[in-house]
Design a protein around this motif. Structure first.
Motif, PDB file in Angstrom:
ATOM      1  N   LEU A 477       0.832  -1.210   0.000  1.00 33.17           N
ATOM      2  CA  LEU A 477       0.000   0.000   0.000  1.00 33.17           C
ATOM      3  C   LEU A 477       0.866   1.259   0.000  1.00 33.17           C
ATOM      4  CD1 LEU A 477      -2.844  -0.938   2.517  1.00 33.17           C
ATOM      5  CD2 LEU A 477      -3.030  -0.690   0.042  1.00 33.17           C
ATOM      6  N   LEU A 480       2.557   1.729  -3.395  1.00 34.85           N
ATOM      7  CA  LEU A 480       1.623   2.235  -4.396  1.00 34.85           C
ATOM      8  C   LEU A 480       1.476   3.754  -4.269  1.00 34.85           C
ATOM      9  CD1 LEU A 480      -0.351   1.523  -6.668  1.00 34.85           C
ATOM     10  CD2 LEU A 480      -2.123   1.205  -4.924  1.00 34.85           C
ATOM     11  N   SER A 481       1.441   4.244  -3.042  1.00 36.44           N
ATOM     12  CA  SER A 481       1.377   5.691  -2.825  1.00 36.44           C
ATOM     13  C   SER A 481       2.633   6.381  -3.337  1.00 36.44           C
ATOM     14  CB  SER A 481       1.187   5.993  -1.333  1.00 36.44           C
ATOM     15  OG  SER A 481      -0.016   5.454  -0.847  1.00 36.44           O
ATOM     16  N   LYS A 484       2.573   6.590  -7.188  1.00 30.63           N
ATOM     17  CA  LYS A 484       1.642   7.624  -7.662  1.00 30.63           C
ATOM     18  C   LYS A 484       2.250   9.013  -7.508  1.00 30.63           C
ATOM     19  CE  LYS A 484      -2.642   5.086  -6.739  1.00 30.63           C
ATOM     20  NZ  LYS A 484      -3.868   5.028  -5.885  1.00 30.63           N
ATOM     21  N   SER A 519      -4.006  -6.731  -6.864  1.00 25.90           N
ATOM     22  CA  SER A 519      -3.995  -5.805  -8.001  1.00 25.90           C
ATOM     23  C   SER A 519      -3.049  -4.637  -7.725  1.00 25.90           C
ATOM     24  CB  SER A 519      -5.414  -5.298  -8.276  1.00 25.90           C
ATOM     25  OG  SER A 519      -5.947  -4.651  -7.126  1.00 25.90           O
ATOM     26  N   GLU A 520      -3.003  -4.165  -6.453  1.00 22.12           N
ATOM     27  CA  GLU A 520      -2.109  -3.055  -6.110  1.00 22.12           C
ATOM     28  C   GLU A 520      -0.647  -3.456  -6.316  1.00 22.12           C
ATOM     29  OE1 GLU A 520      -5.787  -2.778  -3.531  1.00 22.12           O
ATOM     30  OE2 GLU A 520      -4.393  -4.336  -4.172  1.00 22.12           O
ATOM     31  N   TYR A 521      -0.349  -4.680  -5.975  1.00 23.05           N
ATOM     32  CA  TYR A 521       1.012  -5.192  -6.129  1.00 23.05           C
ATOM     33  C   TYR A 521       1.402  -5.249  -7.605  1.00 23.05           C
ATOM     34  CZ  TYR A 521       4.792  -8.704  -5.832  1.00 23.05           C
ATOM     35  OH  TYR A 521       5.970  -9.385  -5.946  1.00 23.05           O
ATOM     36  N   ASP A 523      -0.019  -3.698 -10.138  1.00 21.24           N
ATOM     37  CA  ASP A 523      -0.020  -2.355 -10.744  1.00 21.24           C
ATOM     38  C   ASP A 523       1.274  -1.622 -10.431  1.00 21.24           C
ATOM     39  OD1 ASP A 523      -2.535  -2.858 -11.692  1.00 21.24           O
ATOM     40  OD2 ASP A 523      -3.590  -1.719 -10.142  1.00 21.24           O
ATOM     41  N   THR A 524       1.748  -1.770  -9.212  1.00 16.42           N
ATOM     42  CA  THR A 524       2.998  -1.105  -8.825  1.00 16.42           C
ATOM     43  C   THR A 524       4.172  -1.655  -9.621  1.00 16.42           C
ATOM     44  OG1 THR A 524       2.147  -0.765  -6.582  1.00 16.42           O
ATOM     45  CG2 THR A 524       4.519  -0.562  -6.899  1.00 16.42           C
TER      46      THR A 524
END
Length: 827
Positions: A477, A480-481, A484, A519-521, A523-524
């Motif tokens: 998490l 991912l921040s 971005k 999905s976050e993993y 996407d990163t």
């Protein structure tokens, strides 16, 4: 998150929202199950008999417990309350000490559930309660008596139907008990929710007298040596108590009391107020103001309350950061540790807060040191295994898993990421570095612990991994921040590349703890890989971060310190990390120069081709395929030369472990890649084909010795010898013309050695392949070769006879195909 205050009993609501076990109560009930209606009626009857007979016997005490077992559903009417008051005030009854808390609790139920009791009965009840506490409490003093007395006094002061004079008397007595007998709470802290509920009721009274005095008692009691202990659960009780109190003020428009709380507690707290209680009180104020933002109360008052609460929490956080010198991941004193836990829970339960540096750094410290304290746990495991002291038991770690703090980890991580988006760049950089280092630390720590505990204390290892899995989610998490924020045009390209590489390296360290597809993993990873693919130096930096061959195979420190042999393929944590590299590097293989591949990647690639885990072995073969298929090196000759050199060892390594650890599909993809991408006529291709034929010859001979009927059905079970032969047949349409003649020669020799059934099956496969081919260049050559091969097979009478003995078919299709015109017709 906290539940809404639906319970009519404030103490139960505080227990539920603070994580206190439901069976830890202030009553010494004999059973937790509800009593039946018949038992309740009989209990009231027995109590009336005791008053009439002037005798209070043990079964009457049991009657009180029967009634309290149904506290939630029990209704105490005025006649029953009068009975209880008569019993507790009777001079003719010798009541045991244990009966007083039970009688007071039943009266408390009456006060909380009665809609409009008799005024005369209320006056009588207050008078009796005052007399009992004055006369009996000093003699029959106990934590339960104390807690129930405070609870009932608070309930009377809060009830709307109680006269003001009676309320003032109750508040006066309550203040005296709080200030003079608080030590009783420390002897049994299970009564703390009852004491706090009594304070909450008293603070919410319509009478203003003693309000500041009661607030003072609430916040100073925690700083006293003989007072209750400061814990996370107690802090949460304070948080929700203040939330309940202020929410009531907002609904009733008691602006004056809210202003007093702002001034006395949040803006000018006394020195003897512990920061622990102040943080949680401020969080309660924030939570209440956030829930009541649309109320009719003046927004100026709520704004002041909110600003004062935020400033107080920030002030405590600033003191912590100054003391620690920044983000702390090492063991601090108990007080600092508690404050970090309270700040994180305060932020999690009080909604969105203005982002600032101290809070952000405190959250980072709390997550790494208090919520996911893996470094400390690994150190304790090491001591546990090497000495008899400081033993770490599985139950200790499991208690952490069951704690309120750990259960709120997801919410706290979310607040942490929200804070990251708004803090200054310097704070962002500090915390990023700390998180990346944390990933490295838990990788190294868990490697050692996993090897030490596996087969020795698997339960403890499993519980540790549950904490690590949650830490992995937090890292994902946060990362991912970071992506971005940093991977956009606002930042220099160099910054984006550096961040991308550090993220990939960190992910490799925590890959072992990934238990699901996130999905976050994904996407990163996709986002950062794009940055790495575009830059050769970034790609090289990532590749060189991979552990060296020497480090992978020989963990000298571990072997020496643990006095046990280190076996590389049993190191699952390290294997997961290398698997991450093997999967990611092929996406940027074009940027990997030949010298780097030779020095860094090739040794590891060949090592893990022999890993017992097929998934890992396949990834190694995919790495080989990726490199062989690449071709944009600035020095193309050097790259081609390295490819050819690698083929020799690749075939040797793959075939040596086949069948066995080498996955056939992985090896087949490697062979296909090299015949397609190496220069035409390369010696490496000749070597590859020759090696496959030799291996096929040996395997066919072995299988025929113990399984003579294997060749009767080509589509049957998949034997290694069949797989190699199929691969050779597939190469007929792939190899260049310069190599084709050699392949046909070797394949013919191999087929001639097969039993008759095997010859027939292979020839049939060849007929199909050639018939379906649309390659006008090589098809005439193949047709001629296949004619000759078919003829030779049909003329091999000795082999034919041998095949008949093991079930060969004299009327086979291949034998019939010796006729030239028939063969041409089929092709």
């Amino acid at each position: 998150m906290a539940r809404q205050a639906n319970s009519i009993f404030l103490e139960e609501w505080l227990r539920n929202n603070s994580g206190v076990s439901a069976n830890i109560t202030s009553r010494q009930s004999s059973s937790s199950s509800s009593s039946s209606a018949r038992a309740i009626i009989q209990a009231w009857t027995d109590l009336r008999d005791s008053l009439q007979n002037h005798r209070f016997q043990p079964h009457h005490l049991q009657s009180l417990k029967v009634l309290l077992n149904s506290q939630t559903s029990l209704h105490v009417a005025d006649p029953q309350a009068k009975l209880l008051l008569s019993i507790i005030s009777s001079r003719n009854l010798d009541l045991p000490s244990e009966s007083y808390p039970l009688l007071l609790r039943l009266l408390y139920i009456w006060v909380r559930k009665s809609f409009k009791p008799s005024p005369a009965l209320i006056d009588l009840a207050v008078e009796v309660l005052t007399n009992v506490l004055d006369a009996e409490f000093s003699v029959k003093k106990s934590p339960f008596f104390y807690a129930e007395g405070l609870l009932l006094l608070g309930a009377f002061s809060f009830a709307p139907y109680v006269p003001e004079k009676s309320k003032m008397a109750c508040l006066q007595l309550l203040c005296g008990l709080l200030e003079g007998e608080y030590r009783l709470v420390s002897s049994f802290e299970g009564i703390l929710p009852d004491m706090l509920a009594g304070i909450g009721y008293a603070l919410s009274s319509t009478v203003d007298v003693h309000f500041v005095r009661i607030l003072n008692s609430l916040f100073e009691i925690w700083g006293k040596e003989d007072g209750p202990h400061a814990t996370v659960c107690h802090g949460l009780m304070i948080l929700h108590l203040i939330e309940w109190v202020i929410s009531g003020f907002i609904k009733s428009n008691y602006t004056q009391k809210i202003e007093v709380i702002s001034q006395e507690i949040l803006e000018k707290p006394k020195e003897n107020y512990g920061p622990f209680s102040l943080i949680m009180g401020a969080a309660g104020a924030l939570r209440a103001s956030a829930k009541s933002a649309t109320s009719g109360m003046g927004q100026g008052i709520l704004a002041r309350l909110r600003i004062s609460a935020e400033n107080l929490i920030e002030s405590v956080a600033q003191d912590l950061i100054s003391k620690a010198g920044g983000v702390s991941t090492s063991d601090d004193d108990i007080a600092s540790s508690l404050l970090l836990q309270c700040i994180s829970l305060a932020l999690a339960r009080s909604g969105s807060l203005s982002s600032n540096r101290p809070l952000f750094l405190c959250l980072a410290s709390a997550l790494l040191k208090e919520i996911f304290p893996l470094q400390n746990l690994y150190m304790r495991v090491h001591k546990y295994l090497h000495s008899n002291s400081s033993q770490l038991k599985c139950n200790e770690v499991r208690e952490h898993l069951d704690s309120v703090l750990f259960k709120e980890a997801g919410v706290i991580a979310g607040v942490f990421c929200n804070q990251y988006a708004l803090v200054d760049e310097e704070s962002k950089c500090i915390v990023e570095d700390v998180i990346w280092d944390y990933c490295q630390d838990i990788y190294l720590g868990h490697r050692r612990v996993a090897l030490l505990l596996h087969g020795r204390d698997d339960e403890l290892l499993g519980v540790l991994e549950k904490i690590a899995e949650s830490a992995f989610l937090m890292v994902v998490l946060f990362t991912l921040s970071v992506t971005k924020h940093r991977l956009n045009s606002k930042f220099p390209h160099e910054t984006q590349i550096e961040t991308s590489v550090r993220i990939l390296v960190s992910f490799s360290c925590v890959e072992y703890f990934r238990r699901m597809r996130l999905s976050e993993y994904m996407d990163t990873i996709r986002g950062v890989v794009v940055s790495v693919q575009e830059n050769e130096s970034a790609c090289v930096s990532f590749v060189e971060s991979m552990p060296s061959y020497a480090d992978l195979t020989n963990w000298q420190d571990f072997s020496v310190l643990q006095k046990m042999e280190y076996i590389w393929y049993k190191d699952e944590v390290q294997t997961a990390r290398i698997l991450f590299y093997l999967r990611v590097i092929p996406t940027c293989i074009e940027r990997v120069t030949a010298p780097i591949f030779r020095r860094v990647l090739a040794p590891t690639m060949f090592l893990y081709m022999g890993h017992p885990n097929k998934k890992v072995a396949r990834a190694s073969h995919s790495m080989f395929v990726g490199f062989i298929s690449s071709g944009k090196d600035s020095d193309q000759d050097e790259r081609v030369s390295l490819k050819e050199q690698l083929v020799f060892y690749y075939m040797e390594r793959s075939l040596a472990e086949y069948p066995g650890t080498t996955p056939f599909k992985g090896m087949a993809s490697g062979v296909v890649a090299l015949v397609r991408h190496l220069p035409a006529g390369s010696p490496a291709i000749f070597y590859c084909i020759n090696s496959l034929v030799v291996k096929a010859d040996r395997l066919c001979g072995e299988v025929f010795a113990y399984k003579a009927d294997i060749w009767k059905n080509w589509q049957g079970e998949s034997e290694p010898c069949k797989e190699i032969v199929e691969l050779l047949l597939r190469l007929i349409s792939l190899v260049d013309i310069q190599v084709l003649s050699n392949l046909m020669k070797l394949l013919a020799q191999l087929i001639m050695k097969l039993p008759k059934d095997g010859q027939n099956l292979v020839l049939n496969e060849l007929f199909s392949l050639v018939a379906e081919s649309d390659d006008v260049t090589r098809k005439p050559t193949l047709v001629s070769w296949l004619q000759s091969l078919s003829y030779l097979c049909s003329q091999d009478t000795s082999r034919f006879a041998n095949s008949t003995e093991v079930g060969g078919d004299r009327n086979s299709v291949s034998a019939q195909a010796t006729n030239s015109s028939d063969l041409h017709a089929r092709l």
